[in-house]
Design a protein around this motif. Structure first.
Motif, PDB file in Angstrom:
ATOM      1  N   SER A 199       0.797  -1.226   0.000  1.00  0.00           N
ATOM      2  CA  SER A 199       0.000   0.000   0.000  1.00  0.00           C
ATOM      3  C   SER A 199       0.830   1.276   0.000  1.00  0.00           C
ATOM      4  O   SER A 199       0.268   2.369  -0.038  1.00  0.00           O
ATOM      5  N   GLY A 200       2.134   1.139   0.060  1.00  0.00           N
ATOM      6  CA  GLY A 200       2.974   2.325   0.179  1.00  0.00           C
ATOM      7  C   GLY A 200       3.221   3.001  -1.153  1.00  0.00           C
ATOM      8  O   GLY A 200       2.924   2.473  -2.225  1.00  0.00           O
ATOM      9  N   VAL A 201       3.749   4.207  -1.037  1.00  0.00           N
ATOM     10  CA  VAL A 201       4.145   4.972  -2.214  1.00  0.00           C
ATOM     11  C   VAL A 201       5.619   5.304  -2.090  1.00  0.00           C
ATOM     12  O   VAL A 201       6.178   5.306  -0.991  1.00  0.00           O
ATOM     13  N   VAL A 202       6.227   5.565  -3.221  1.00  0.00           N
ATOM     14  CA  VAL A 202       7.652   5.894  -3.222  1.00  0.00           C
ATOM     15  C   VAL A 202       7.828   7.329  -2.733  1.00  0.00           C
ATOM     16  O   VAL A 202       7.203   8.259  -3.242  1.00  0.00           O
ATOM     17  N   VAL A 203       8.664   7.481  -1.736  1.00  0.00           N
ATOM     18  CA  VAL A 203       8.969   8.809  -1.210  1.00  0.00           C
ATOM     19  C   VAL A 203      10.482   8.972  -1.156  1.00  0.00           C
ATOM     20  O   VAL A 203      11.224   7.983  -1.119  1.00  0.00           O
ATOM     21  N   THR A 204      10.891  10.213  -1.153  1.00  0.00           N
ATOM     22  CA  THR A 204      12.309  10.537  -1.028  1.00  0.00           C
ATOM     23  C   THR A 204      12.528  11.242   0.298  1.00  0.00           C
ATOM     24  O   THR A 204      11.902  12.269   0.573  1.00  0.00           O
ATOM     25  N   PHE A 205      13.373  10.665   1.127  1.00  0.00           N
ATOM     26  CA  PHE A 205      13.767  11.324   2.370  1.00  0.00           C
ATOM     27  C   PHE A 205      15.027  12.132   2.093  1.00  0.00           C
ATOM     28  O   PHE A 205      15.952  11.654   1.435  1.00  0.00           O
ATOM     29  N   GLN A 206      15.069  13.354   2.594  1.00  0.00           N
ATOM     30  CA  GLN A 206      16.226  14.206   2.378  1.00  0.00           C
ATOM     31  C   GLN A 206      16.708  14.794   3.700  1.00  0.00           C
ATOM     32  O   GLN A 206      15.916  15.280   4.497  1.00  0.00           O
ATOM     33  N   ARG A 207      18.009  14.746   3.868  1.00  0.00           N
ATOM     34  CA  ARG A 207      18.640  15.430   5.014  1.00  0.00           C
ATOM     35  C   ARG A 207      19.437  16.589   4.448  1.00  0.00           C
ATOM     36  O   ARG A 207      20.349  16.377   3.647  1.00  0.00           O
ATOM     37  N   VAL A 208      19.091  17.785   4.835  1.00  0.00           N
ATOM     38  CA  VAL A 208      19.806  18.978   4.390  1.00  0.00           C
ATOM     39  C   VAL A 208      20.715  19.429   5.518  1.00  0.00           C
ATOM     40  O   VAL A 208      20.265  19.621   6.651  1.00  0.00           O
ATOM     41  N   SER A 209      21.993  19.575   5.218  1.00  0.00           N
ATOM     42  CA  SER A 209      22.931  20.016   6.250  1.00  0.00           C
ATOM     43  C   SER A 209      23.777  21.147   5.704  1.00  0.00           C
ATOM     44  O   SER A 209      23.868  21.361   4.496  1.00  0.00           O
ATOM     45  N   GLY A 210      24.417  21.870   6.622  1.00  0.00           N
ATOM     46  CA  GLY A 210      25.185  23.037   6.243  1.00  0.00           C
ATOM     47  C   GLY A 210      24.304  24.268   6.245  1.00  0.00           C
ATOM     48  O   GLY A 210      23.108  24.210   6.540  1.00  0.00           O
ATOM     49  N   PHE A 211      24.895  25.405   5.912  1.00  0.00           N
ATOM     50  CA  PHE A 211      24.175  26.672   5.895  1.00  0.00           C
ATOM     51  C   PHE A 211      24.335  27.307   4.527  1.00  0.00           C
ATOM     52  O   PHE A 211      25.376  27.203   3.913  1.00  0.00           O
ATOM     53  N   ALA A 212      23.253  27.952   4.075  1.00  0.00           N
ATOM     54  CA  ALA A 212      23.288  28.602   2.771  1.00  0.00           C
ATOM     55  C   ALA A 212      24.454  29.587   2.715  1.00  0.00           C
ATOM     56  O   ALA A 212      24.714  30.293   3.693  1.00  0.00           O
ATOM     57  N   PRO A 213      25.164  29.673   1.595  1.00  0.00           N
ATOM     58  CA  PRO A 213      24.919  28.966   0.332  1.00  0.00           C
ATOM     59  C   PRO A 213      25.548  27.577   0.243  1.00  0.00           C
ATOM     60  O   PRO A 213      25.455  26.925  -0.778  1.00  0.00           O
ATOM     61  N   ASN A 214      26.209  27.138   1.301  1.00  0.00           N
ATOM     62  CA  ASN A 214      26.909  25.852   1.265  1.00  0.00           C
ATOM     63  C   ASN A 214      26.076  24.779   1.954  1.00  0.00           C
ATOM     64  O   ASN A 214      26.341  24.383   3.087  1.00  0.00           O
ATOM     65  N   THR A 215      25.035  24.321   1.276  1.00  0.00           N
ATOM     66  CA  THR A 215      24.199  23.258   1.829  1.00  0.00           C
ATOM     67  C   THR A 215      24.405  21.982   1.033  1.00  0.00           C
ATOM     68  O   THR A 215      24.708  22.010  -0.164  1.00  0.00           O
ATOM     69  N   PHE A 216      24.230  20.867   1.709  1.00  0.00           N
ATOM     70  CA  PHE A 216      24.374  19.566   1.079  1.00  0.00           C
ATOM     71  C   PHE A 216      23.125  18.754   1.363  1.00  0.00           C
ATOM     72  O   PHE A 216      22.556  18.836   2.446  1.00  0.00           O
ATOM     73  N   ILE A 217      22.724  17.979   0.388  1.00  0.00           N
ATOM     74  CA  ILE A 217      21.518  17.167   0.525  1.00  0.00           C
ATOM     75  C   ILE A 217      21.886  15.706   0.324  1.00  0.00           C
ATOM     76  O   ILE A 217      22.577  15.358  -0.637  1.00  0.00           O
ATOM     77  N   PHE A 218      21.458  14.869   1.246  1.00  0.00           N
ATOM     78  CA  PHE A 218      21.605  13.427   1.065  1.00  0.00           C
ATOM     79  C   PHE A 218      20.208  12.839   0.983  1.00  0.00           C
ATOM     80  O   PHE A 218      19.378  13.099   1.851  1.00  0.00           O
ATOM     81  N   SER A 219      19.957  12.039  -0.031  1.00  0.00           N
ATOM     82  CA  SER A 219      18.608  11.536  -0.292  1.00  0.00           C
ATOM     83  C   SER A 219      18.565  10.020  -0.255  1.00  0.00           C
ATOM     84  O   SER A 219      19.557   9.340  -0.514  1.00  0.00           O
ATOM     85  N   ALA A 220      17.394   9.515   0.051  1.00  0.00           N
ATOM     86  CA  ALA A 220      17.147   8.077  -0.004  1.00  0.00           C
ATOM     87  C   ALA A 220      15.722   7.870  -0.497  1.00  0.00           C
ATOM     88  O   ALA A 220      14.790   8.495   0.014  1.00  0.00           O
ATOM     89  N   ASP A 221      15.578   7.010  -1.490  1.00  0.00           N
ATOM     90  CA  ASP A 221      14.259   6.697  -2.038  1.00  0.00           C
ATOM     91  C   ASP A 221      13.791   5.363  -1.490  1.00  0.00           C
ATOM     92  O   ASP A 221      14.523   4.372  -1.571  1.00  0.00           O
TER      93      ASP A 221
END
Lengths: 140, 129
Positions: free
Chosen positions: B17-39
């Motif tokens: 019954s689930g749907v595909v989602v992307t989890f994202q962790r945003v770290s750092g401070f603008a303008p130097n931010t990094f995103i790590f994702s998991a589907d």
């Protein structure tokens, strides 16, 4: 390896915030038994200030009791992206003494990949302007 | 302690019954931010105002039973997050993106205890523009 793929070597759950001087020990990424190779990228996003930042990639062959430096990457006062690849299949027939934050700058120790990885950052000087370091790896 | 049968049942339910989602962790401070994702797959339940019935007034948001319009409940297997190498534990302000619609949400509450027996984590997320 059961779950190959992308991983982030984090510091308290995220990228390394590079600010004041000190030693910042990242989180162990565990469950990597059977890892044959690790393609590691370190992206240094420079803001302002600072002197140098030395990144050490570490593994362990005794479940984290003894960290071993396997890569040492230098950063200074410019944005840099550095990538390396390490293989567990490289023979290391000469005995290596595990080092912690002591591996010569810009060098790697190939052939020693345990069941976990982490990053340790040694910062000299005070960086500002949202300077940060992101370390990711593709494990196979 | 995780009950294997509860874990298997929950995982099967999410797979079905689930749907595909992307989890994202945003770290750092603008303008130097990094995103790590998991589907991965998760169950996303929608609590949405139907626009037909008159809303009950005088019911404070802090009273038991209050729901926030546009909020969602998400159930995800902890083992799936761990297998995707997403840095655990989940945190407030981690992002959740629905693959089907592209809607972006922010985690406002993480409850790892409610479904701990099944090895699942329940989240409350709200939409962000």
């Amino acid at each position: 390896m059961n779950t190959p793929g992308q991983v982030q070597l984090t510091y308290q759950g995220g990228a390394f915030p590079v600010a004041q001087a000190g030693v910042f020990v990242g989180d162990w990424v565990t469950g990597l038994a059977g890892m044959l190779s690790a393609a590691i990228q370190a992206k240094f996003a420079y803001g302002a200030g600072g002197t140098s930042a030395q990144l050490y990639i570490q593994t362990s062959l005794d479940q984290g009791a003894t960290p071993i430096d396997i890569a040492s990457l230098p950063f200074a006062t410019a944005a840099v992206t550095a990538a390396i690849n390490l293989s567990a299949l490289t023979p290391q027939t000469a005995a290596k003494t595990p080092q912690q934050q002591a591996l010569a700058s810009g060098t790697c120790v190939d052939g020693l990949l345990g069941d976990r990885l982490r990053a340790v950052l040694v910062v000299t000087g005070t960086y500002s302007g949202s300077t940060a370091l992101n370390v990711t790896a593709n494990l196979r | 302690m995780i009950d294997p049968s509860a874990q298997a049942f929950t995982a099967a339910g999410i797979e079905r019954s689930g749907v595909v989602v992307t989890f994202q962790r945003v770290s750092g401070f603008a303008p130097n931010t990094f995103i790590f994702s998991a589907d991965l797959k998760a169950i996303v339940s929608m609590d949405r105002d139907d626009g037909q019935e008159v809303g009950q007034t005088g019911y404070g948001s802090r009273k038991p039973g209050a729901i926030t319009q546009d909020s969602r409940d998400v159930i995800v297997m902890a083992s799936a997050l761990s297998a995707a190498r997403f840095p655990l534990p989940l945190r407030k302000h981690d992002r959740v993106i629905l693959a089907l619609t592209g809607e972006k949400f922010s985690i406002i509450h993480v409850n790892p205890y409610k479904r701990a027996l099944a090895g699942a984590i329940e989240l409350t997320i709200v939409g962000v523009s």
